[in-house]
Design a protein around this motif. Structure first.
Motif: not given
Length: 89
Positions: A39-56, A81-88
């Motif tokens: 995926a290029q864009v991921l949707f998640s109810i809870e922020p997947p903090v533990r996966d940020f390292a794999t989401m650059r 981690a180089g992740v663009t985070l959009i808060d909804v």
């Protein structure tokens, strides 16, 4: 080529949606790691903090609560981690 929707296996379990229901709607069902990789864009109810390292380089749309102390920490971790985070929220 357009887009494709990929869903983590078991993602709808607690909301009453089976993997088969997602497949019937045209989604591909993959493992968590495969979804993150593909995926290029991921949707998640809870922020997947533990996966940020794999989401650059990925975009994550989630309920962050960026104005709260915990949300500010999540934003810092995503940025590092180089992740663009959009808060909804």
């Amino acid at each position: 080529d357009g887009y494709q929707v990929v869903v983590e296996n078991g993602a709808g379990m607690f909301s009453g949606f089976s993997d088969e229901a997602y497949q019937a709607a045209g989604c591909s069902i993959l493992s968590r790691q495969s979804v993150i990789q593909k995926a290029q864009v991921l949707f998640s109810i809870e922020p997947p903090v533990r996966d940020f390292a794999t989401m650059r380089g990925k975009i994550v749309i989630s309920w962050v609560g960026r104005l709260l102390d915990t949300g500010k920490e999540i934003v810092k971790q995503a940025t590092a981690a180089g992740v663009t985070l959009i808060d909804v929220t």
